[in-house]
Every structure is written in C-alpha cells, then in structure tokens.
Design a protein around this motif. Sequence first.
Motif, PDB file in Angstrom:
ATOM      1  N   THR A   1      -2.944  12.847   0.774  1.00 21.17           N
ATOM      2  CA  THR A   1      -2.061  13.927   0.334  1.00 21.17           C
ATOM      3  C   THR A   1      -1.538  13.645  -1.069  1.00 21.17           C
ATOM      4  O   THR A   1      -1.334  14.575  -1.846  1.00 21.17           O
ATOM      5  CB  THR A   1      -0.857  14.146   1.265  1.00 21.17           C
ATOM      6  OG1 THR A   1      -0.493  12.914   1.822  1.00 21.17           O
ATOM      7  CG2 THR A   1      -1.160  15.147   2.328  1.00 21.17           C
TER       8      THR A   1
ATOM      9  N   ILE B   1       1.182   4.301  -2.784  1.00 19.50           N
ATOM     10  CA  ILE B   1       1.117   5.744  -2.529  1.00 19.50           C
ATOM     11  C   ILE B   1       2.294   6.444  -3.213  1.00 19.50           C
ATOM     12  O   ILE B   1       2.152   7.507  -3.810  1.00 19.50           O
ATOM     13  CB  ILE B   1       1.118   6.016  -1.007  1.00 19.50           C
ATOM     14  CG1 ILE B   1      -0.167   5.486  -0.390  1.00 19.50           C
ATOM     15  CG2 ILE B   1       1.270   7.483  -0.719  1.00 19.50           C
ATOM     16  CD1 ILE B   1      -0.202   5.534   1.114  1.00 19.50           C
TER      17      ILE B   1
ATOM     18  N   ILE C   1       1.552   7.028  -6.789  1.00 18.57           N
ATOM     19  CA  ILE C   1       0.732   8.211  -7.050  1.00 18.57           C
ATOM     20  C   ILE C   1       1.610   9.455  -7.029  1.00 18.57           C
ATOM     21  O   ILE C   1       1.492  10.333  -7.884  1.00 18.57           O
ATOM     22  CB  ILE C   1      -0.400   8.339  -6.012  1.00 18.57           C
ATOM     23  CG1 ILE C   1      -1.256   7.090  -5.996  1.00 18.57           C
ATOM     24  CG2 ILE C   1      -1.253   9.548  -6.303  1.00 18.57           C
ATOM     25  CD1 ILE C   1      -2.363   7.134  -4.987  1.00 18.57           C
TER      26      ILE C   1
ATOM     27  N   LEU D   1      -1.287   6.894   8.817  1.00 28.26           N
ATOM     28  CA  LEU D   1      -0.249   7.053   7.801  1.00 28.26           C
ATOM     29  C   LEU D   1      -0.746   6.631   6.431  1.00 28.26           C
ATOM     30  O   LEU D   1      -0.584   7.353   5.438  1.00 28.26           O
ATOM     31  CB  LEU D   1       0.976   6.225   8.178  1.00 28.26           C
ATOM     32  CG  LEU D   1       1.998   6.114   7.054  1.00 28.26           C
ATOM     33  CD1 LEU D   1       2.982   7.241   7.156  1.00 28.26           C
ATOM     34  CD2 LEU D   1       2.694   4.790   7.048  1.00 28.26           C
ATOM     35  N   LEU D   2      -1.356   5.428   6.351  1.00 24.24           N
ATOM     36  CA  LEU D   2      -1.756   4.912   5.041  1.00 24.24           C
ATOM     37  C   LEU D   2      -2.833   5.791   4.413  1.00 24.24           C
ATOM     38  O   LEU D   2      -2.718   6.218   3.257  1.00 24.24           O
ATOM     39  CB  LEU D   2      -2.259   3.476   5.163  1.00 24.24           C
ATOM     40  CG  LEU D   2      -1.193   2.469   5.583  1.00 24.24           C
ATOM     41  CD1 LEU D   2      -1.799   1.100   5.712  1.00 24.24           C
ATOM     42  CD2 LEU D   2      -0.037   2.451   4.599  1.00 24.24           C
ATOM     43  N   LEU D   3      -3.880   6.109   5.195  1.00 26.55           N
ATOM     44  CA  LEU D   3      -4.965   6.891   4.618  1.00 26.55           C
ATOM     45  C   LEU D   3      -4.538   8.339   4.420  1.00 26.55           C
ATOM     46  O   LEU D   3      -4.898   8.971   3.418  1.00 26.55           O
ATOM     47  CB  LEU D   3      -6.201   6.790   5.506  1.00 26.55           C
ATOM     48  CG  LEU D   3      -6.763   5.364   5.554  1.00 26.55           C
ATOM     49  CD1 LEU D   3      -7.869   5.258   6.561  1.00 26.55           C
ATOM     50  CD2 LEU D   3      -7.243   4.938   4.187  1.00 26.55           C
TER      51      LEU D   3
ATOM     52  N   VAL E   1       0.848  -1.197   0.000  1.00 26.40           N
ATOM     53  CA  VAL E   1       0.000   0.000   0.000  1.00 26.40           C
ATOM     54  C   VAL E   1       0.884   1.249   0.000  1.00 26.40           C
ATOM     55  O   VAL E   1       0.653   2.204  -0.745  1.00 26.40           O
ATOM     56  CB  VAL E   1      -0.951  -0.001   1.216  1.00 26.40           C
ATOM     57  CG1 VAL E   1      -1.722   1.296   1.298  1.00 26.40           C
ATOM     58  CG2 VAL E   1      -1.910  -1.163   1.136  1.00 26.40           C
TER      59      VAL E   1
ATOM     60  N   GLY F   1      -1.408   9.457   3.891  1.00 28.17           N
ATOM     61  CA  GLY F   1      -0.487   9.507   2.763  1.00 28.17           C
ATOM     62  C   GLY F   1      -1.236   9.417   1.443  1.00 28.17           C
ATOM     63  O   GLY F   1      -0.946  10.156   0.487  1.00 28.17           O
ATOM     64  N   PHE F   2      -2.224   8.549   1.401  1.00 24.32           N
ATOM     65  CA  PHE F   2      -3.050   8.390   0.209  1.00 24.32           C
ATOM     66  C   PHE F   2      -3.737   9.714  -0.134  1.00 24.32           C
ATOM     67  O   PHE F   2      -3.712  10.174  -1.285  1.00 24.32           O
ATOM     68  CB  PHE F   2      -4.093   7.297   0.491  1.00 24.32           C
ATOM     69  CG  PHE F   2      -4.976   6.947  -0.656  1.00 24.32           C
ATOM     70  CD1 PHE F   2      -4.454   6.785  -1.926  1.00 24.32           C
ATOM     71  CD2 PHE F   2      -6.333   6.755  -0.466  1.00 24.32           C
ATOM     72  CE1 PHE F   2      -5.275   6.445  -2.983  1.00 24.32           C
ATOM     73  CE2 PHE F   2      -7.156   6.410  -1.511  1.00 24.32           C
ATOM     74  CZ  PHE F   2      -6.624   6.264  -2.778  1.00 24.32           C
TER      75      PHE F   2
ATOM     76  N   GLU G   1       8.178  10.569   3.924  1.00 27.04           N
ATOM     77  CA  GLU G   1       7.007   9.762   4.237  1.00 27.04           C
ATOM     78  C   GLU G   1       7.369   8.284   4.305  1.00 27.04           C
ATOM     79  O   GLU G   1       6.890   7.560   5.178  1.00 27.04           O
ATOM     80  CB  GLU G   1       5.930  10.004   3.180  1.00 27.04           C
ATOM     81  CG  GLU G   1       4.583   9.539   3.624  1.00 27.04           C
ATOM     82  CD  GLU G   1       3.489  10.125   2.756  1.00 27.04           C
ATOM     83  OE1 GLU G   1       3.256  11.334   2.883  1.00 27.04           O
ATOM     84  OE2 GLU G   1       2.912   9.389   1.961  1.00 27.04           O
TER      85      GLU G   1
END
Lengths: 100, 507
Positions: B189, A35, A38, B182-184, A31, B186-187, A72
Amino acid sequence: MMPIGHYLFLSLALFLIGVIGVITRRNVIIVLMSIELILNAVNINLVAFSRYFGDVAGQVFALFIIADAAAEAAVGLGIIIAFFHNRETVLADEMDLLKW
Amino acid sequence: MHSFLLPILNFIHGDGITVLPQMELLLLALGILIFDFLLEKNEKHWNAGLALVGVSASAFGLIMQAKRFNLEHQARPGLPGLPGFQNTVVIDGYSVFFSAIFLAATGLVILLSVRYLDLEREQEGEYYALILLACIGMMFMASGTDLIVMFLGLETMALSFYVLAGYLRREKHSNEAALKYLLLGGFSTAILGYGFSLLYGLTGSTSIWEIGNILDRRSEFVAGLGMADWLLVLSFVTIAAGLFFKVAAVPFHQWAPDVYEGAPTPIAAYISVASKTASFALLVRLFFGVFGRSEPMWQGLVAGVAIASLTWGNLAALTQTNIKRLLAYSSISHVGYILLGLVAANETGLTGMVYYLIAYGFMNIGTFAIVVVLRQRGIIGDELDDLDGLYQRNPAAAVLLLIFMLSLAGVPPTAGFMGKYFVFLALIESHHPALAVFAALCMVPGLYYYFRVVVHAWLKKPGDVPAPVMSNAQAIALGAALFVTLAAGLYPEPFTRLAHYALGIQR
C-alpha cells in the motif's frame, strides 16, 4: 521557492531507502520503520505538489496518510507483540512455521 | 419525532444516499462493540446475529441506492453515475454490483465463523465488528472516484484484515500469518500511495475523472518521452505493483499461501474472495478511468503477469499437501484467468472478468466452507489427509466438495466453466489466440490437483476419526454457495445480465 525537482528527488531517495530497507533488513520493526519511510516519501511528494499547484487537496491527502500510517503502526506493533509473546523473536528469517 | 428524523431524511435524500450502505454497516459494527459488553461469555455468538442484521440493513440501503440510480438513469440515460460529496464517491451499476458481492461474501463468512470460533474458544464481538469494517473499506474501493477515498478504502480493508488474520492470538501460525500479511501488505500500500502521489503531481487533481481527462489530453500533444512521461510510467508501475500485490498475482503472490494457511479458515475465505474482488474493482476502475488511453502500454504487462500467475499458480499447487495452501495457489491461477479478461479489454472480456469474479467468489467460499466443516473438536482438518474417506463419514460434504472442485477446475456445467468460457471467447475475439490456447492448456494441471482432493475425499479409506458435523449456519452458507455455483453454470443468462448491469453495457 525551491524548484519542484528537488522535492521529487528527496522523496525518490526516501522511497528507495525505504524499499531497500524492507527488502534487506531482518528485524521486522525496522521493516515497519522502512514502510513508514515510504509513506513519508509519499507525504513529501503530496505536500510539494500541493504547494506547486496551490491546491489544498494534496495536503488533505497527506494528513490522511499520516493518520493511516499511525493506524498501521498501532496495528503492526500490536501484531509484533503478539508474535513476540509466542515466539520470543522479531527476526524475519525466524518466521519459518509457514514456508515463505 | 418528525423534527428529529427530518435532517437524517434530508441527508439520505441528498449526498447521504451514496454512502448509505457503508453508514449502516458502520453503525452496526460500533453497535456490536458495545453490545459485546452486555453478553455473558457463553452468549457471544449473538454478536454474529447482530452482524447479520447489519449486512441485511446494508443490503436494504444498497437496494435504495440502486433504485435511486435507476430513477436518475431513466431521466438522463447518458449519465455514467450518480456522484456525491464533491465527486468523491459515485453510485453506478459497478459500485452497486460489487457492493452486493461484498455483502454476500460478508454474510457467508459470518455464517461460517460462528461454530469455528466456538471451537477455537475465541468467540468475541471484535471479530464480527472487524469483518463489517473490512466490508465498509471494500465498498469504498468499489464506489470511490477520488484517490483519497480509494486509498482510505483500501487501508480500511487491509488494516481490518491484518488483525483478523492474526485473530487466533494464541496460535503461532496465526501470529506469523498476520505479521507476514502486515509487512508485505503495508509495503504494497505504501508503494501504491507513492504512485497516487505522482499521479496527483502530474495532474494537480485527486479526482479520477479529472485525472483521466487531463492525461487523455496530454497524450494528444505530448509525443516524446519527457520527464513527465517518465513520471507517468513510474506512477503506473508503482500503482500496478501495489494492486497486483493485493490480488496476489505472480510475482507479488508470496504472501497468499502463508496467510491462507495461518489465518482462521473463514478469514482465509474472506481474504481470498472479498479482498481480491475489491482489489479487482479498484484495479479496473483505475486502469480504465485513469490509464485508459495508454492501454496498449499496459496490455503487455498485464498479459505477462497473467501468464506468470497461470504457470506458477498451477505448477506450485501440484505438490501441496495442505488444502488451504493448495487453494491459495489455485486462487493465484484464477487471478491469471481474470487478468486475461482485462488483456482482451473488449466487452466480452470485461463481462467475462465480472462473471468470473462471481463464480470464483461463490465456489471458493464453498470450498473453504468444507474446510471449516472439517474443523472439529481436536481436529484442525486442513491437511489433504484429513479429507480421507469423507464420502463415508459425511456424504453431503463429499458431494459438495466434488461440485466445488469441478467448478474450480472449470468442468461444465458449473460456474467455473462459464467464467473460463467467456475469457477464452474474449481472447479469441480480440485476436489473442496464442493466449487462449495457453490458458486452456493451464487447465490440465488444474484438473490433476483438484482431482487429487476429490480422490482423497472419495476413494481413500477413512481413518478412525469422527464424522464431521455441519452446523445449520454452515449448511445455509454451503447451500447458497452451491446454488450460485450451479445456477451460474446451468443458466448463465441472468448472471451475464448482472455483469452487463455492472459494466453499464446496454442491451
């Protein structure tokens, strides 16, 4: 010079692959990689437009986004390691202490 | 001495003033990281003192900024703001106002954290440094006028929050909260960044003033839906999705309850108040600065998201048994009200939004502060049952909780009521009576679940648990939150004037 549309389609394709990856994959490391995909789509857009306009701001933006993606990834992998220490899993559907 | 100070003074006299509060915070944040090494294990709480020094220094810098802006403003009344660094940051009433809110929230959260971290045995300097760094990011979100600065401000804030949410690294809940955030986050942004890149592609500029101008001119002569319009819609949708995620509006809200529940309680308060306010600051500047001309297009979308947030936030809160989760759903419903101010989009609506953000910030920090007080040695204290008999165990905390709950429910004479009043007024003024009625109806389930909390605290029998003790720092924070919650409810005039100052409305 290649027309700008080609770059746009490439970045759109990367963007969609990233989005689908985030939504469908169980492994949180994948996942995180999606990111990053993207963010790379963003970079392709920025650099292509920057070249198209002959304006350097887009490339500066892309450099900042690369740095940001690195930060990140560092923070993200740190958090994943802390999680793995306590739970011995990196699968998203096993994160069930807090109801999704 | 003078030769050494001179370049610094010159810098502050020039562009430096526009980033002065941020620089002071950065200096102190790095100072804390070094200072931390000089302290013994049992002296670590002095880091909090240094962090508070940083907040005060930054507040002083902010006052200097405001004075400079006022001077320039008197000289040239038409001036929208004082730009710096090639138009990438600006000082205006908006940035000064929001920075002040962030500093207040940061100060309160630091006060709440000291005892909490002692109890968790995680008293370290990084915590306070990260809080200050998050505040820097938020200030840039409010003062940035360039896509690059806005994006980096957002990420500075978000990255600090990811670490802070997982700060209790031995706690499984905290790990999980950090990972989900972090996952949501980061997605979202990344999606926001994609929207920014398309915006740059459409206009060839990263400055929001220029982008706004170019898009305004475009909409005059482009009528049909060509490729560029399609891209404009895509960029708007991605930017809106990213920002709605950050403010936790339905359908991008799933992270909020989990993160609030798992994160350390003071950080949950910080995320729910400061991060949300900062994202609203960014959202309003972008929506009006860049997409101002296409307002009819986004009004429906924002109204839909607001209705969904009001409905789902209020309904899901009804069944919660964990106070932090309940507050998360309640905050989702508050986002609905704030977005309704944006739907009205007139003077009253924007004033209402800003007023609501002040009220929401202080009453929410106050409520979280009570949850922090409930955390005692050996007691987590974030379940509704932990509140049982609070009135017998600690009457002061029970009274404070009652007032904050009344405010959250929107009962006069509290800040929460005035905020809702302005939003309803704006909706009626802008001919959205149906929305106003709907929003008023949404207060009903709110009354139920807020009073459920009060019933636990006032009417249930206490078990054999020790009475929660308040530390002095927590008492100060609670006092400040109480003061604003009551003052903004009883005497709204200074606060509306503050809101007008923020929006640059002259009276």
